[in-house]
Write a protein that holds these residues in place. Structure first.
Motif, PDB file in Angstrom:
ATOM      1  N   LEU A 238     -13.135 -13.767  46.111  1.00 16.98           N
ATOM      2  CA  LEU A 238     -13.427 -13.852  47.535  1.00 16.98           C
ATOM      3  C   LEU A 238     -14.844 -14.373  47.754  1.00 16.98           C
ATOM      4  O   LEU A 238     -15.802 -13.851  47.198  1.00 16.98           O
ATOM      5  CB  LEU A 238     -13.275 -12.460  48.177  1.00 16.98           C
ATOM      6  CG  LEU A 238     -13.674 -12.325  49.653  1.00 16.98           C
ATOM      7  CD1 LEU A 238     -12.727 -13.129  50.540  1.00 16.98           C
ATOM      8  CD2 LEU A 238     -13.673 -10.854  50.072  1.00 16.98           C
ATOM      9  N   PHE A 239     -14.978 -15.394  48.594  1.00 13.43           N
ATOM     10  CA  PHE A 239     -16.276 -15.908  49.021  1.00 13.43           C
ATOM     11  C   PHE A 239     -16.832 -14.960  50.087  1.00 13.43           C
ATOM     12  O   PHE A 239     -16.080 -14.478  50.930  1.00 13.43           O
ATOM     13  CB  PHE A 239     -16.092 -17.319  49.592  1.00 13.43           C
ATOM     14  CG  PHE A 239     -17.364 -17.992  49.994  1.00 13.43           C
ATOM     15  CD1 PHE A 239     -18.073 -18.758  49.085  1.00 13.43           C
ATOM     16  CD2 PHE A 239     -17.858 -17.849  51.282  1.00 13.43           C
ATOM     17  CE1 PHE A 239     -19.256 -19.379  49.455  1.00 13.43           C
ATOM     18  CE2 PHE A 239     -19.041 -18.452  51.664  1.00 13.43           C
ATOM     19  CZ  PHE A 239     -19.736 -19.221  50.735  1.00 13.43           C
TER      20      PHE A 239
ATOM     21  N   ALA B  31     -13.553 -23.670  45.653  1.00 15.54           N
ATOM     22  CA  ALA B  31     -12.179 -23.258  45.976  1.00 15.54           C
ATOM     23  C   ALA B  31     -12.181 -21.979  46.799  1.00 15.54           C
ATOM     24  O   ALA B  31     -11.420 -21.839  47.768  1.00 15.54           O
ATOM     25  CB  ALA B  31     -11.372 -23.069  44.691  1.00 15.54           C
ATOM     26  N   GLU B  32     -13.043 -21.043  46.415  1.00 17.17           N
ATOM     27  CA  GLU B  32     -13.137 -19.772  47.139  1.00 17.17           C
ATOM     28  C   GLU B  32     -13.670 -19.991  48.557  1.00 17.17           C
ATOM     29  O   GLU B  32     -13.205 -19.364  49.510  1.00 17.17           O
ATOM     30  CB  GLU B  32     -14.042 -18.797  46.381  1.00 17.17           C
ATOM     31  CG  GLU B  32     -13.470 -18.289  45.070  1.00 17.17           C
ATOM     32  CD  GLU B  32     -13.606 -19.288  43.930  1.00 17.17           C
ATOM     33  OE1 GLU B  32     -12.910 -19.119  42.918  1.00 17.17           O
ATOM     34  OE2 GLU B  32     -14.408 -20.243  44.057  1.00 17.17           O
ATOM     35  N   ARG B  33     -14.649 -20.877  48.658  1.00 11.42           N
ATOM     36  CA  ARG B  33     -15.214 -21.152  49.991  1.00 11.42           C
ATOM     37  C   ARG B  33     -14.160 -21.770  50.897  1.00 11.42           C
ATOM     38  O   ARG B  33     -14.033 -21.397  52.063  1.00 11.42           O
ATOM     39  CB  ARG B  33     -16.421 -22.077  49.881  1.00 11.42           C
ATOM     40  CG  ARG B  33     -16.970 -22.462  51.249  1.00 11.42           C
ATOM     41  CD  ARG B  33     -18.415 -22.865  51.233  1.00 11.42           C
ATOM     42  NE  ARG B  33     -19.056 -22.473  52.487  1.00 11.42           N
ATOM     43  CZ  ARG B  33     -20.335 -22.191  52.615  1.00 11.42           C
ATOM     44  NH1 ARG B  33     -21.112 -22.213  51.570  1.00 11.42           N
ATOM     45  NH2 ARG B  33     -20.832 -21.848  53.790  1.00 11.42           N
ATOM     46  N   ARG B  34     -13.411 -22.715  50.393  1.00 13.39           N
ATOM     47  CA  ARG B  34     -12.371 -23.381  51.190  1.00 13.39           C
ATOM     48  C   ARG B  34     -11.380 -22.357  51.752  1.00 13.39           C
ATOM     49  O   ARG B  34     -11.067 -22.361  52.945  1.00 13.39           O
ATOM     50  CB  ARG B  34     -11.629 -24.393  50.328  1.00 13.39           C
ATOM     51  CG  ARG B  34     -10.397 -24.996  51.012  1.00 13.39           C
ATOM     52  CD  ARG B  34      -9.525 -25.739  50.015  1.00 13.39           C
ATOM     53  NE  ARG B  34      -8.280 -26.165  50.628  1.00 13.39           N
ATOM     54  CZ  ARG B  34      -8.116 -27.297  51.313  1.00 13.39           C
ATOM     55  NH1 ARG B  34      -9.145 -28.113  51.483  1.00 13.39           N
ATOM     56  NH2 ARG B  34      -6.955 -27.613  51.831  1.00 13.39           N
ATOM     57  N   PHE B  35     -10.881 -21.479  50.869  1.00  9.80           N
ATOM     58  CA  PHE B  35      -9.897 -20.488  51.304  1.00  9.80           C
ATOM     59  C   PHE B  35     -10.473 -19.591  52.394  1.00  9.80           C
ATOM     60  O   PHE B  35      -9.801 -19.292  53.384  1.00  9.80           O
ATOM     61  CB  PHE B  35      -9.441 -19.653  50.095  1.00  9.80           C
ATOM     62  CG  PHE B  35      -8.090 -20.064  49.583  1.00  9.80           C
ATOM     63  CD1 PHE B  35      -7.816 -21.391  49.312  1.00  9.80           C
ATOM     64  CD2 PHE B  35      -7.086 -19.135  49.365  1.00  9.80           C
ATOM     65  CE1 PHE B  35      -6.573 -21.797  48.857  1.00  9.80           C
ATOM     66  CE2 PHE B  35      -5.836 -19.516  48.905  1.00  9.80           C
ATOM     67  CZ  PHE B  35      -5.578 -20.847  48.659  1.00  9.80           C
TER      68      PHE B  35
ATOM     69  N   ASN C  98     -11.420 -30.866  52.166  1.00 13.72           N
ATOM     70  CA  ASN C  98     -12.453 -29.853  52.338  1.00 13.72           C
ATOM     71  C   ASN C  98     -13.324 -30.200  53.543  1.00 13.72           C
ATOM     72  O   ASN C  98     -13.296 -31.328  54.051  1.00 13.72           O
ATOM     73  CB  ASN C  98     -13.316 -29.738  51.081  1.00 13.72           C
ATOM     74  CG  ASN C  98     -12.617 -28.966  49.981  1.00 13.72           C
ATOM     75  OD1 ASN C  98     -11.812 -28.072  50.251  1.00 13.72           O
ATOM     76  ND2 ASN C  98     -12.910 -29.295  48.735  1.00 13.72           N
ATOM     77  N   GLY C  99     -14.105 -29.245  53.973  1.00  9.71           N
ATOM     78  CA  GLY C  99     -14.924 -29.473  55.151  1.00  9.71           C
ATOM     79  C   GLY C  99     -16.318 -28.882  55.039  1.00  9.71           C
ATOM     80  O   GLY C  99     -16.738 -28.426  53.964  1.00  9.71           O
ATOM     81  N   VAL C 100     -17.027 -28.893  56.164  1.00 10.08           N
ATOM     82  CA  VAL C 100     -18.372 -28.322  56.252  1.00 10.08           C
ATOM     83  C   VAL C 100     -18.514 -27.629  57.596  1.00 10.08           C
ATOM     84  O   VAL C 100     -17.821 -27.959  58.559  1.00 10.08           O
ATOM     85  CB  VAL C 100     -19.480 -29.393  56.116  1.00 10.08           C
ATOM     86  CG1 VAL C 100     -19.580 -29.919  54.709  1.00 10.08           C
ATOM     87  CG2 VAL C 100     -19.245 -30.538  57.089  1.00 10.08           C
TER      88      VAL C 100
ATOM     89  N   ASP D 111     -15.504 -31.297  59.884  1.00 10.11           N
ATOM     90  CA  ASP D 111     -15.847 -29.945  60.323  1.00 10.11           C
ATOM     91  C   ASP D 111     -14.713 -28.980  59.967  1.00 10.11           C
ATOM     92  O   ASP D 111     -13.529 -29.307  60.103  1.00 10.11           O
ATOM     93  CB  ASP D 111     -16.082 -29.937  61.835  1.00 10.11           C
ATOM     94  CG  ASP D 111     -16.636 -28.602  62.296  1.00 10.11           C
ATOM     95  OD1 ASP D 111     -17.848 -28.404  62.192  1.00 10.11           O
ATOM     96  OD2 ASP D 111     -15.835 -27.758  62.733  1.00 10.11           O
ATOM     97  N   TRP D 112     -15.071 -27.768  59.534  1.00  9.90           N
ATOM     98  CA  TRP D 112     -14.066 -26.785  59.130  1.00  9.90           C
ATOM     99  C   TRP D 112     -13.101 -26.447  60.260  1.00  9.90           C
ATOM    100  O   TRP D 112     -11.935 -26.090  60.010  1.00  9.90           O
ATOM    101  CB  TRP D 112     -14.738 -25.501  58.623  1.00  9.90           C
ATOM    102  CG  TRP D 112     -15.180 -25.544  57.195  1.00  9.90           C
ATOM    103  CD1 TRP D 112     -16.449 -25.360  56.713  1.00  9.90           C
ATOM    104  CD2 TRP D 112     -14.358 -25.763  56.030  1.00  9.90           C
ATOM    105  NE1 TRP D 112     -16.468 -25.465  55.329  1.00  9.90           N
ATOM    106  CE2 TRP D 112     -15.195 -25.707  54.897  1.00  9.90           C
ATOM    107  CE3 TRP D 112     -12.995 -26.014  55.845  1.00  9.90           C
ATOM    108  CZ2 TRP D 112     -14.727 -25.887  53.590  1.00  9.90           C
ATOM    109  CZ3 TRP D 112     -12.514 -26.203  54.550  1.00  9.90           C
ATOM    110  CH2 TRP D 112     -13.374 -26.137  53.440  1.00  9.90           C
TER     111      TRP D 112
END
Length: 372
Positions: free
Chosen positions: A10-11, A18-22, A177-179, A353-354
């Motif tokens: 978990l991020f 990968a954790e951040r994306r989820f 992916n995003g930011v 953007d996320w």
């Protein structure tokens, strides 16, 4: 919808792409849906089950000298037992055994396998050893033959490869992916420092931080104005190598892991961001550097998939060597060249953007929910 995200870690407790994306997608969808997150227990969790930003976290397993070594195996075994009801289950790619063991308990439910990158036998062995690497490779191969699974991938390149395995294009969605543009924009930084080079990431041998240090050393010795900042955590031998070099060279600074705000402030003050990784999916940290207005450099290593999109995003792809990295940095030390790439970067990240990425994911999961 009731959504279940399944990821080994978990991020921000474990800071990987990968954790951040989820997490970024899950916490945004929790505003409109019931979201559950299944993950391996870590000692700094407040409890086995807790809620963050509307996401219900379910953790299991244990963490000690033994637990750390067997976490991927333990997570794969326990997940099928722990999963509750959901309309759609979204599995992170690693370890693939988690998805393989779980789908048999979910015969009528929508299952999504998120593909970040594709590994061959050699890469699996390099990361997991001969025995576990073989299990990982064969497990993933079996998943690609399962026509009931839906696939979420990060690029058209990955989609084309997945379709070559016989997977229907209708069962694959490209969700990049995003930011967090809003968060990054509000961070004020010091004035940008000419010649400041930065690396941010997990410190593993395949990231080739040693190559970056040697490239900067050669430029410094040739009289260029250079300082190198390294941010991140990782394995002992790489961190120890960096510490030794930072004592020897007064232009090298090792910061260890930093909080997002401090990290983005440092990236914003840097002249160029360099990622010499030999194995990379669609690097989130490269996107974040571009969002900070900092041009990026990466290498043309065959298994660095970021090399595919970086040239159109405000970055340079260089020869996979110390010489190539050195040449890329030297090119961006020219102020006119630097301004050219910065302008491209600012335009490219507007569609990353996320919030936009989460909406794409939501549309895909809704389609799966209705089809199940």
């Amino acid at each position: 919808m009731r959504l279940a995200f399944i990821s080994e870690y978990l991020f921000p407790y474990i800071k990987g792409g990968a954790e951040r994306r989820f997490w970024e997608i899950a916490r945004r969808l929790a505003k409109r849906h019931e979201v559950h997150y299944y993950t391996a227990y870590l000692p700094n969790f407040p409890s086995k089950e807790f809620e963050v930003e509307g996401v219900m976290i379910h953790s299991y397993g244990f963490w000690n000298a033994v637990g750390k070594l067997i976490t991927p195996f333990l997570f794969s075994i326990l997940t099928p037992v722990k999963l509750g009801y959901a309309d759609v289950y979204i599995f992170n790619q690693f370890p693939p055994t988690t998805t393989l063991f779980s789908i048999h308990r979910l015969p009528q439910r929508g299952c999504v396998y998120c593909v970040h990158e594709l590994w061959d036998k050699k890469i699996w062995r390099m990361h997991a050893g001969k025995f576990l690497g073989a299990i990982g490779f064969l497990s993933e191969k079996k998943l690609y033959k399962n026509r009931r699974i839906w696939f979420e991938c990060l690029s058209s390149h990955l989609k084309n490869v997945l379709t070559s395995f016989g997977i229907s294009r209708d069962h694959i969605a490209i969700i990049p992916n995003g930011v967090d543009l809003k968060f990054i924009k509000q961070i004020k930084s010091d004035e940008r420092v000419y010649g400041r080079v930065i690396f941010v990431g997990r410190l593993f041998p395949h990231k080739k931080v040693d190559w970056l240090i040697m490239a900067c050393k050669e430029l410094y010795d040739e009289g260029f104005e250079i300082e190198l900042h390294i941010v991140g955590d990782g394995v002992y031998q790489v961190k120890n190598m960096i510490r030794k070099y930072s004592i020897r060279y007064d232009w090298l600074y090792y910061h260890g892991p930093l909080a997002d705000k401090e990290c983005f402030r440092l990236i914003k003050s840097s002249w160029v961001f360099v990622l010499p990784s030999q194995l990379e999916g669609e690097s989130i940290v490269l996107l974040e550097a571009l969002a900070c207005g900092t041009p990026v450099i990466t290498t043309n290593a065959p298994l660095n998939f970021s090399r595919i999109w970086v040239p159109k995003a405000g970055g340079i792809v260089v020869e996979n060597s110390i010489k190539g990295i050195k040449k890329g940095i030297r090119n961006l030390l020219d102020e006119e060249t630097w301004k050219f790439y910065t302008k491209i970067a600012n335009e490219y990240v507007k569609v990353r953007d996320w919030e936009m990425i989460a909406k794409k994911a939501e549309k895909f999961y809704t389609k799966i929910s209705r089809a199940s």
